[in-house]
Design a protein around this motif. Structure first.
Motif, PDB file in Angstrom:
ATOM      1  N   THR A  79      36.244  37.442  48.339  1.00  0.00           N
ATOM      2  CA  THR A  79      37.223  38.386  47.800  1.00  0.00           C
ATOM      3  C   THR A  79      38.142  38.962  48.876  1.00  0.00           C
TER       4      THR A  79
ATOM      5  N   TYR B 238      30.611  38.085  46.561  1.00  0.00           N
ATOM      6  CA  TYR B 238      31.215  39.408  46.624  1.00  0.00           C
ATOM      7  C   TYR B 238      30.099  40.410  46.880  1.00  0.00           C
TER       8      TYR B 238
ATOM      9  N   SER C  24      30.650  44.080  46.248  1.00  0.00           N
ATOM     10  CA  SER C  24      30.732  45.111  45.209  1.00  0.00           C
ATOM     11  C   SER C  24      31.862  44.876  44.211  1.00  0.00           C
ATOM     12  N   ASN C  25      32.857  44.083  44.600  1.00  0.00           N
ATOM     13  CA  ASN C  25      34.036  43.892  43.753  1.00  0.00           C
ATOM     14  C   ASN C  25      33.886  42.651  42.880  1.00  0.00           C
ATOM     15  N   LYS C  26      33.062  42.758  41.863  1.00  0.00           N
ATOM     16  CA  LYS C  26      32.807  41.628  40.983  1.00  0.00           C
ATOM     17  C   LYS C  26      34.074  41.173  40.267  1.00  0.00           C
ATOM     18  N   SER C  27      34.896  42.127  39.856  1.00  0.00           N
ATOM     19  CA  SER C  27      36.109  41.781  39.105  1.00  0.00           C
ATOM     20  C   SER C  27      37.058  40.942  39.952  1.00  0.00           C
ATOM     21  N   ALA C  28      37.125  41.207  41.262  1.00  0.00           N
ATOM     22  CA  ALA C  28      37.995  40.408  42.139  1.00  0.00           C
ATOM     23  C   ALA C  28      37.492  38.977  42.226  1.00  0.00           C
TER      24      ALA C  28
ATOM     25  N   GLU D 258      35.707  37.442  39.903  1.00  0.00           N
ATOM     26  CA  GLU D 258      35.941  36.828  38.593  1.00  0.00           C
ATOM     27  C   GLU D 258      37.404  36.435  38.429  1.00  0.00           C
ATOM     28  N   GLU D 259      38.306  37.275  38.921  1.00  0.00           N
ATOM     29  CA  GLU D 259      39.734  36.942  38.850  1.00  0.00           C
ATOM     30  C   GLU D 259      40.041  35.710  39.689  1.00  0.00           C
TER      31      GLU D 259
ATOM     32  N   THR E 159      39.193  32.472  37.999  1.00  0.00           N
ATOM     33  CA  THR E 159      40.149  32.016  36.986  1.00  0.00           C
ATOM     34  C   THR E 159      41.386  31.382  37.608  1.00  0.00           C
TER      35      THR E 159
ATOM     36  N   PRO F  35      31.232  33.325  40.550  1.00  0.00           N
ATOM     37  CA  PRO F  35      30.977  34.547  41.316  1.00  0.00           C
ATOM     38  C   PRO F  35      29.486  34.810  41.469  1.00  0.00           C
TER      39      PRO F  35
END
Length: 250
Positions: free
Chosen positions: A12, A34, A36-40, A42-43, A46, A56
């Motif tokens: 990330t 990652y 702590s930033n799981k959303s980063a 996951e993005e 994609t 991830p």
């Protein structure tokens, strides 16, 4: 594509993201670590090409159990791990040696040097069982041309580079390679933050004049070197460091 997979530590971050995008051209699957930033993560998954699965996985380099669990999970998910790219680092300032306090040393050594040691300890059994595998470790050009104020970053990375050479020498008989990439001034990730915060634009323009190619590098410059070393094109290269600095260290 050949069913090969990679694991990017620090996916990330600025350089980690660039490495993931580059590796996606050669690998069918990439584990994207990652903290702590799981959303980063996951993005990022994609954004990879459809033919490359981004997966991830949480990995805290300061926790041995977290590291070993992440490597084991990736190996189980993909069935193998062909390359591990270590592109993680601590966000630090650039204090002179006289101003560095012990807690600062401990934080960087714990995350970077000891973090890499934990990754190696977890990945080596997987590589040995497969009969192949390789590490690509992002270090620093400061171990070749030292800029004042960079000790907190470069000292742990000198240890990381030595560990990479030790792996190459000792594990080659098992089909395992290890190489390093040493970036110079890179306008990506932590380097981009330095360019924004540390000095005036005028000072940075003067700095560019000390670089043979008269520009700072970008994430893709580093990522392409990582991609090469992680690939079969570098199958007879091990224990080496590629300096990606535009001629800064000349």
């Amino acid at each position: 594509m050949s069913g090969r997979t990679a694991f990017v530590i620090g996916a990330t971050g600025g350089l980690g993201r660039a490495c993931a995008h580059a590796l996606a051209q050669d690998f069918d699957g990439i584990a994207l670590s990652y903290r702590s930033n799981k959303s980063a993560a996951e993005e990022l998954a994609t954004q990879l090409p459809e033919f490359c699965e981004g997966w991830p996985v949480p990995c805290d380099l300061t926790e041995p159990v977290s590291v070993s669990s992440a490597i084991a999970a990736a190996s189980d998910h993909f069935g193998r791990i062909d390359a591990v790219v270590f592109a993680s680092g601590v966000a630090i300032e650039q204090p002179f040696v006289s101003r560095i306090e012990e807690p600062q040393w401990r934080e960087v050594i714990e995350t970077e040097l000891l973090g890499l040691m934990r990754v190696v300890a977890a990945a080596l059994p997987v590589f040995r069982q497969q009969g192949s595998g390789n590490f690509v470790i992002v270090v620093s050009v400061a171990n070749y041309t030292f800029p004042p104020g960079d000790a907190l970053s470069s000292v742990p990375k000198a240890g990381m580079e030595a560990l990479g050479r030790a792996i190459a020498k000792e594990e080659g008989k098992f089909g395992i390679r290890a190489n390093m990439v040493a970036p110079g001034i890179i306008d990506a990730g932590l380097g981009a933050e330095f360019v924004k915060r540390l000095y005036t634009p005028e000072i940075w323009e003067q700095q560019k004049k000390t670089i043979a190619l008269r520009r700072f590098g970008n994430g893709e410059d580093v990522a392409e070197a990582v991609r090469f070393l992680a690939s079969d094109r570098a199958s007879y290269i091990t224990g080496q460091t590629i300096i990606v600095d535009g001629g800064f260290s000349l």
